[in-house]
Design an enzyme around this catalytic site. Structure first.
Site, mmCIF file in Angstrom:
data_model
loop_
_atom_site.group_PDB
_atom_site.id
_atom_site.type_symbol
_atom_site.label_atom_id
_atom_site.label_comp_id
_atom_site.label_asym_id
_atom_site.label_seq_id
_atom_site.Cartn_x
_atom_site.Cartn_y
_atom_site.Cartn_z
ATOM 1 N N CYS A 2 0.733 -1.308 0.018
ATOM 2 C CA CYS A 2 0.151 0.160 0.192
ATOM 3 C C CYS A 2 1.016 1.230 0.224
ATOM 4 O O CYS A 2 2.042 1.066 0.145
ATOM 5 C CB CYS A 2 -0.789 -0.015 1.178
ATOM 6 N N ARG A 27 1.353 1.537 -5.874
ATOM 7 C CA ARG A 27 1.624 0.627 -4.976
ATOM 8 C C ARG A 27 0.313 -0.139 -4.429
ATOM 9 O O ARG A 27 0.348 -1.039 -3.649
ATOM 10 C CB ARG A 27 2.151 1.259 -3.601
ATOM 11 N N TRP A 74 -4.049 -1.685 -1.369
ATOM 12 C CA TRP A 74 -3.827 -3.012 -2.059
ATOM 13 C C TRP A 74 -4.106 -3.977 -1.009
ATOM 14 O O TRP A 74 -3.581 -4.437 0.025
ATOM 15 C CB TRP A 74 -2.567 -3.222 -2.658
ATOM 16 N N ASN A 100 0.936 0.381 6.218
ATOM 17 C CA ASN A 100 1.393 -0.425 5.028
ATOM 18 C C ASN A 100 2.206 -1.544 5.666
ATOM 19 O O ASN A 100 2.977 -1.373 6.505
ATOM 20 C CB ASN A 100 2.284 0.335 4.131
ATOM 21 N N GLY A 101 1.692 -2.844 5.373
ATOM 22 C CA GLY A 101 2.285 -4.153 6.086
ATOM 23 C C GLY A 101 0.939 -4.987 6.583
ATOM 24 O O GLY A 101 -0.126 -4.749 6.499
ATOM 25 N N GLU A 478 10.534 -12.749 -20.821
ATOM 26 C CA GLU A 478 10.223 -11.502 -20.337
ATOM 27 C C GLU A 478 9.447 -11.056 -21.231
ATOM 28 O O GLU A 478 8.324 -10.465 -20.885
ATOM 29 C CB GLU A 478 11.508 -10.514 -20.064
ATOM 30 N N LYS A 482 5.599 -9.620 -19.915
ATOM 31 C CA LYS A 482 5.205 -8.429 -20.393
ATOM 32 C C LYS A 482 3.706 -8.473 -21.135
ATOM 33 O O LYS A 482 2.808 -7.815 -20.827
ATOM 34 C CB LYS A 482 6.135 -7.736 -21.248
ATOM 35 N N GLU A 485 0.797 -9.815 -18.673
ATOM 36 C CA GLU A 485 0.480 -8.884 -17.803
ATOM 37 C C GLU A 485 -0.340 -7.776 -18.091
ATOM 38 O O GLU A 485 -1.306 -7.332 -17.554
ATOM 39 C CB GLU A 485 2.047 -8.273 -17.295
ATOM 40 N N HIS A 501 9.431 -30.129 -27.446
ATOM 41 C CA HIS A 501 9.165 -31.227 -26.236
ATOM 42 C C HIS A 501 8.004 -31.157 -25.767
ATOM 43 O O HIS A 501 7.757 -31.612 -24.511
ATOM 44 C CB HIS A 501 10.468 -31.110 -25.208
ATOM 45 N N LYS A 597 2.533 -3.074 -8.011
ATOM 46 C CA LYS A 597 4.048 -2.859 -8.420
ATOM 47 C C LYS A 597 4.983 -3.774 -7.687
ATOM 48 O O LYS A 597 5.832 -4.422 -8.468
ATOM 49 C CB LYS A 597 4.276 -1.256 -8.303
HETATM 50 C C1 F6R Z 1 6.451 -7.498 -14.248
HETATM 51 C C2 F6R Z 1 6.881 -6.944 -12.653
HETATM 52 C C3 F6R Z 1 6.938 -7.962 -11.451
HETATM 53 C C4 F6R Z 1 8.077 -7.579 -10.700
HETATM 54 C C5 F6R Z 1 8.201 -8.487 -9.433
HETATM 55 C C6 F6R Z 1 9.623 -8.028 -8.794
HETATM 56 O O1 F6R Z 1 6.359 -6.644 -14.859
HETATM 57 O O2 F6R Z 1 7.032 -5.995 -12.539
HETATM 58 O O3 F6R Z 1 7.234 -9.208 -11.998
HETATM 59 O O4 F6R Z 1 9.308 -7.563 -11.638
HETATM 60 O O5 F6R Z 1 7.193 -8.402 -8.794
HETATM 61 O O6 F6R Z 1 9.657 -7.051 -8.199
HETATM 62 P P1 F6R Z 1 10.860 -6.199 -7.514
HETATM 63 O O7 F6R Z 1 11.666 -6.134 -9.135
HETATM 64 O O8 F6R Z 1 10.402 -4.963 -7.313
HETATM 65 O O9 F6R Z 1 11.613 -7.242 -6.751
#
Ligand code: F6R
Length: 602
Positions: A2, A27, A74, A100-101, A478, A482, A485, A501, A597
């Site tokens: 959050c 967040r 969140w 937050n937490g 990756e 993306k 996502e 395979h 995020k």
């Molecule tokens: C995908 C994305 C997530 C973060 C993952 C790790 O676009 O952003 O998969 O890469 O949650 O987050 P960090 O790098 O902050 O540890």
């Protein structure tokens, strides 16, 4: 995760609280709220939905209240309803709290407080905090003591800010969740992250775990975990306010994709030695006798870890990329001379921090490759290496992947140059000069990309496959992450040799295959042809001269450069592809469904 914000100053607190929440929305964005202290009590406004909903609901409110707190949520405990939104208050609205937490012992505290006659209305763990402060106030404690006793009773991880009716201070505490103090002219901020107040001040104090803070209009007192009054250094952040806005762009994601020439320039600044044809990374750790490397991260950061591991293995350094959530399950005890590298943009991801703590407990050397200065990973690792990509607000990581991969390249080169058993990096001269050229090459790729047209062409398909080998395999994974996502379409990234395979069974004319051939990888051409024979359209992500270009139905071109650079440019093409597909589908690009995020629960 959050976002929390608090403000105290001479003018009304409402406007800086709302703009701060807008900056923190990455967040969490399922509910939001603010509480301010007016002349005759606390005013609390909160609702489920976005910060914009909250803003609309209080648009005509005028208040002179110069002190307040805010939250964007969140949800973890309880669904995102109006009632569960923060700030939470005790039933008499004497104390308001944002958090937050997680309060791990909230059930026990709640039971005790209910037994004492306190009332609860929400499903959250947070609601015990204002009630506990109230409990201590009712027993004659001064506000500061009531807050301190409350903090002492909590177990778990938290960043908390509280306001108390009849009192002109903000009380805050940090334990395991980020909290930064912003120091302005005659005003102070507290926030989960610097962008929340960067428009107002770039002077910050990074609070430590265990700190308890009282913020007044004319000063701040900080008490550390040993109950000692402490002075913490004021630092200046080098992020600019315009880095936290969308500027001319429709979304943060596309802005951040387009920022990569600048962010990569910052990543390499002072870390290359073109005259000597080598790198110049300042690592304050003896890596001459390490015998193995664990690179650990989640999601996109895990893919950067794969990229780094692949490079180290090319230099005969035994390296493994491991998903942080699997670290304890899939890794034996690290050897005495192992190196652990946590790869994490935010430096706050719980799975990654868990793995880092296990490595620290095992006594191995630890490095955090991270974007956020003084983040938990940066503090807890033996050494932080900052990627300097600037604030990343879009939930989908883009520029930070590129900077992480470059940082791991620099670190890999450093290890190979000091480690007796390692071999040298292939074509080091070319790598150094191409890394210098990389920002311009990214700009060129952004200007000439055909991704927008291909996004329209391939929009209506069942599934999207991305294949590659070596460095290209991490880019394929990756690219697929993306894509799924932000488009919500099914996508998978494979080592190209694995297609035959099993996954080939899924291939039809409705499954476009994006073949990443940014460096020598003839076998991927064969694998792509196998898919093409089953009807799949093939898109080559390669230099124009690569053999795959003749086979492919469509192309996303990258220049021929050192494999590190050409693969990162291939990734830029895939970022654009995902973005344009998501735009066509009208998706919530910066805040994709169900995602936040960084994820601060395991
Ligand atoms: C995908 C994305 C997530 C973060 C993952 C790790 O676009 O952003 O998969 O890469 O949650 O987050 P960090 O790098 O902050 O540890």
């Amino acid at each position: 995760m959050c976002g929390i914000i608090a403000h105290i100053g001479e003018d009304s607190a409402l406007s800086p609280l709302i703009t701060g929440l807008e900056k923190l929305e990455y967040r969490g964005y399922d509910s939001a709220g603010v509480a301010v202290k007016n002349g005759s009590g606390l005013d609390v406004w909160k609702c489920s939905g976005r910060v914009s909903d909250l803003k609309n609901s209080i648009d005509d409110v005028e208040t002179k209240a110069n002190l307040g707190i805010g939250h964007t949520r969140w949800s973890t405990h309880g669904p995102p309803t109006d009632t569960n939104a923060h700030p939470h208050t005790d039933v008499s609205e004497r104390v308001a709290v944002v958090h937050n937490g997680i309060v791990e012992n909230y059930e026990r505290i709640k039971e005790i407080l209910i037994g004492e006659g306190y009332e609860f209305t929400s499903d959250t763990d947070t609601e015990v905090i204002p009630n506990l402060v109230s409990y201590y106030l009712d027993r004659g404690n001064e506000p500061v003591a009531a807050f301190q006793h409350t903090i002492e009773d909590l177990e778990g991880s938290y960043a908390i800010a509280a306001v108390i009716d009849g009192n002109d201070s903000i009380y805050a505490a940090r334990q395991g969740s980020p909290l930064v103090l912003g120091v302005g002219d005659d005003e102070y901020y507290l926030a989960s992250d610097v962008p929340a107040f960067l428009d107002h001040t770039d002077e910050v104090v990074y609070l430590e775990d265990g700190d308890m803070v009282e913020v007044m209009t004319d000063g701040v007192t900080i008490v550390d975990e040993n109950d000692q009054l402490v002075q913490r250094e004021i630092e200046q952040v080098d992020w600019q306010p315009d880095e936290t806005g969308k500027g001319q762009y429709d979304h943060f994601m596309i802005k951040e994709i387009h920022t990569q020439p600048t962010s990569l320039q910052k990543t390499i600044e002072g870390r290359l030695d073109p005259d000597e044809g080598t790198t110049d990374l300042d690592v304050d750790m003896d890596l001459s006798d390490i015998d193995s490397v664990h690179l650990v991260g989640c999601g996109t950061s895990y893919h950067a870890a794969l990229f780094g591991a692949s490079l180290l293995n090319r230099c005969d350094v035994s390296a493994r990329a491991i998903r942080a959530s699997e670290y304890d399950l899939n890794t034996g005890t690290p050897s005495e001379n192992a190196l652990f590298i946590a790869v994490t943009q935010s430096g706050e991801t719980a799975d990654t921090l868990g793995a880092l703590r296990r490595a620290n407990d095992a006594g191995v050397d630890t490095i955090a490759v991270t974007n956020v200065v003084q983040s938990t990973a940066a503090r807890e690792a033996d050494e932080p290496l900052y990627i300097r990509a600037g604030p990343e607000i879009g939930v989908a990581a883009t520029k930070t992947f590129s900077s992480q991969a470059v940082m791991l390249t620099l670190l890999g080169q450093h290890i190979s140059s000091v480690n007796a058993d390692a071999s040298r990096v292939d074509n080091l001269d070319q790598l150094v000069s191409d890394l210098q050229e990389l920002p311009d090459a990214v700009e060129q790729t952004l200007q000439t990309s055909d991704a927008a047209r291909l996004a329209k062409k391939y929009l209506d398909n069942d599934s999207y496959f991305f294949i590659g080998r070596g460095l290209g395999c991490s880019v394929a994974k990756e690219g697929a992450l993306k894509f799924k996502e932000i488009t919500y379409e099914h996508a998978e990234g494979f080592a190209s040799g694995e297609l035959k395979h099993g996954p080939l069974a899924l291939v039809t004319e409705e499954t476009p295959v994006f073949a990443i051939c940014a460096d020598d990888c003839e076998k991927t051409v064969t694998n792509a042809k196998e898919a093409q024979t089953r009807g799949a359209p093939i898109v080559a992500v390669s230099p124009p001269s690569h053999a795959i270009a003749d086979t492919a139905d469509e192309h996303l071109y990258v220049p021929e450069m050192h494999p590190v650079c050409s693969n990162l440019l291939a990734n830029v093409q895939l970022q654009l592809l995902s973005y344009h597909c998501a735009t066509e589908l009208d998706r919530a690009i910066d805040k994709p469904r169900n995602l936040a995020k960084s994820v601060t629960v395991e």
